[in-house]
Design an enzyme around this catalytic site. Structure first.
Site, PDB file in Angstrom:
ATOM      1  N   GLY A  12       0.199  -8.845 -10.688  1.00 17.64           N
ATOM      2  CA  GLY A  12       0.107  -7.321 -10.632  1.00 17.64           C
ATOM      3  C   GLY A  12       0.959  -6.756  -9.371  1.00 17.64           C
ATOM      4  N   CYS A 128      -6.319   0.003   2.169  1.00 16.05           N
ATOM      5  CA  CYS A 128      -4.848   0.262   2.959  1.00 16.05           C
ATOM      6  C   CYS A 128      -5.127   1.654   3.886  1.00 16.05           C
ATOM      7  CB  CYS A 128      -4.056   0.737   1.818  1.00 16.05           C
ATOM      8  SG  CYS A 128      -4.613   1.772   0.302  1.00 16.05           S
ATOM      9  N   GLN A 155      -2.562  10.016  -0.116  1.00 12.97           N
ATOM     10  CA  GLN A 155      -2.238   9.062  -0.745  1.00 12.97           C
ATOM     11  C   GLN A 155      -1.160   8.689  -1.809  1.00 12.97           C
ATOM     12  OE1 GLN A 155      -6.626   7.800   0.685  1.00 12.97           O
ATOM     13  NE2 GLN A 155      -5.676   6.152  -0.672  1.00 12.97           N
ATOM     14  N   SER A 158       1.088   4.660  -5.980  1.00 16.83           N
ATOM     15  CA  SER A 158       0.723   3.272  -6.173  1.00 16.83           C
ATOM     16  C   SER A 158      -0.247   2.734  -5.508  1.00 16.83           C
ATOM     17  CB  SER A 158       2.078   2.769  -5.417  1.00 16.83           C
ATOM     18  OG  SER A 158       1.998   3.399  -4.096  1.00 16.83           O
ATOM     19  N   ARG A 235      -5.166  12.408  -3.176  1.00 12.63           N
ATOM     20  CA  ARG A 235      -4.176  11.861  -4.247  1.00 12.63           C
ATOM     21  C   ARG A 235      -2.992  12.825  -4.229  1.00 12.63           C
ATOM     22  NH1 ARG A 235      -3.809   6.607  -4.426  1.00 12.63           N
ATOM     23  NH2 ARG A 235      -5.589   6.303  -5.743  1.00 12.63           N
ATOM     24  N   HIS A 242       1.311   5.921   2.171  1.00  9.99           N
ATOM     25  CA  HIS A 242       0.205   6.634   2.360  1.00  9.99           C
ATOM     26  C   HIS A 242       0.443   7.691   3.709  1.00  9.99           C
ATOM     27  CE1 HIS A 242      -1.815   5.086  -0.762  1.00  9.99           C
ATOM     28  NE2 HIS A 242      -2.865   4.398  -0.193  1.00  9.99           N
ATOM     29  N   ASN A 315       1.704   1.771   1.632  1.00  4.99           N
ATOM     30  CA  ASN A 315       0.163   1.303   1.423  1.00  4.99           C
ATOM     31  C   ASN A 315       0.456  -0.083   0.669  1.00  4.99           C
ATOM     32  OD1 ASN A 315       1.508   3.126  -0.666  1.00  4.99           O
ATOM     33  ND2 ASN A 315      -0.035   2.313  -2.083  1.00  4.99           N
TER      34      ASN A 315
HETATM   35  C1  2RA Z   1      -5.900   3.886  -3.428  1.00  7.09           C
HETATM   36  N1  2RA Z   1      -6.722   2.977  -1.327  1.00  7.09           N
HETATM   37  O1  2RA Z   1      -5.086   4.385  -2.645  1.00  7.09           O
HETATM   38  C2  2RA Z   1      -6.982   3.009  -2.966  1.00  7.09           C
HETATM   39  C3  2RA Z   1      -6.818   1.512  -3.486  1.00  7.09           C
HETATM   40  N2  2RA Z   1      -5.463   0.753  -3.058  1.00  7.09           N
HETATM   41  O2  2RA Z   1      -6.183   4.255  -4.572  1.00  7.09           O
END
Ligand code: 2RA
Length: 337
Positions: A12, A128, A155, A158, A235, A242, A315
């Site tokens: 991964g 993260c 965020q 990734s 996101r 991040h 992250n």
């Molecule tokens: C994300 N913190 O950013 C979550 C899992 N890595 O999707």
């Protein structure tokens, strides 16, 4: 001494970064044992100029392992971490499965390394977005005692693995080529040229699981349940890194100058804070960075002891693979292994 190290989820994105990090930081590895799903058994990963065969991640394949670093999702961790620990391995797990378990320390080495002393075989790597925030909070909390944190995150895709980065790339490509976005379904909506205020699943009360992770993990890592945390996790169309807008209220006065000095001398932090020269952290600069970058440090005039800052970290590195390897390094440094 050298150690036999298993990396679970070796094929991964985070697993691969863990292997690169072990190599980059010269971790004393005698045998590297890459473990993954059966379908990937037989494939090879390169480490220290050698090719190492991937084996299936199952109980018996942890025989003789000293440290097992997991990044294979919660289900695999729930099933296999105890089996690895039974066979004598110390587990460092990057999933959320064990983070709030009272028997498992939740550790960021710059913040609470001593918690490693009471591990019972399984150590949890925090989320993260929590890791980078507590690295920045720690020196300020020690000096002025933080009462409340309000954080908004930006965020990178990734965080959702390769499927996340592929979504952004493919959606942007299809828009730029055809004027229309062909979404791939990894996220709830198109992520290219958009922001989605929804990471992980919605919980009772309206927070997402990602937001609750930041709230509950922060208090456990900081060892202080009195810290009030409010989080909104979003996101954004960024590949790696991040970013977080962090507002804190402290018990004692904390000037931006004092905060800047505390952060500049704290472990794991790089202060990037020169507005006059457009100096501030950005995810674009986080790709090859192990440090957590802090800038936009300024007084929050709306309350008595308020401070704003902007925190950026990679992250996949500090947010996952690097922190897990640093936990393993801390076990050796503290002679806990
Ligand atoms: C994300 N913190 O950013 C979550 C899992 N890595 O999707």
């Amino acid at each position: 001494a050298q150690y036999n190290v298993a990396v679970v989820g070796a094929m991964g994105m985070v697993g691969g970064e863990m292997i690169r990090t072990l190599e980059r930081r010269n971790f004393p590895v005698a045998e590297l044992r890459p473990l993954d799903i059966a379908a990937n058994a037989g494939k090879e990963v390169s480490f220290r100029g050698k090719n190492w065969k991937v084996q299936e991640a199952k109980g018996e394949n942890f025989e003789g392992i000293d440290i097992a670093i997991f990044s294979a999702g919660g289900d695999a961790s729930l099933e296999l971490a105890p089996k690895a620990a039974e066979r004598g391995a110390v587990v460092v797990d990057n999933s959320s499965a064990w983070r709030m378990d009272p028997k498992c320390p939740l550790v960021v080495p710059e913040v609470n390394p001593a918690d490693l002393k009471w591990h019972n075989g399984i150590i949890a790597n925090p989320n993260c977005s929590t890791i980078q925030m507590v690295v920045a909070l720690k020196p300020l909390h020690d000096y002025a005692k933080i009462k409340r944190v309000v954080v908004s995150t930006y965020q990178a895709v990734s965080g959702a693995g390769k499927a996340g980065t592929d979504s952004l790339t493919n959606e942007a490509k299809s828009y730029l080529e055809t004027g229309k976005v062909q979404t791939t379904g990894k996220f709830q909506y198109q992520i290219a040229f958009n922001c989605i205020p929804h990471i992980d699943v919605f919980q009772e009360g309206g927070n997402t699981k990602e937001e609750n992770k930041m709230i509950f993990e922060t208090c456990k890592i900081m060892g202080d349940d009195s810290i009030k945390v409010s989080a909104t996790c979003v996101r954004v169309p960024v590949w790696y890194g991040h970013s977080e807008s962090v507002n804190i209220e402290t018990e004692r006065p904390l000037s931006p100058e004092k905060a800047r000095g505390l952060l500049a001398t704290a472990p794991g932090i790089k202060v990037v804070d020169e507005p006059a020269k457009n100096g501030y952290p950005m995810p674009l600069f986080s790709n090859d960075e192990d440090l957590t970058m802090v800038g936009r440090i300024r007084k929050d005039e709306s309350i008595a002891n308020g401070l704003n800052m902007w925190v950026v970290s990679n992250n996949v590195r500090k947010g996952a693979a690097l922190n897990a390897v640093q936990v393993a390094e801390s076990l050796l440094e503290q002679n806990i292994l």
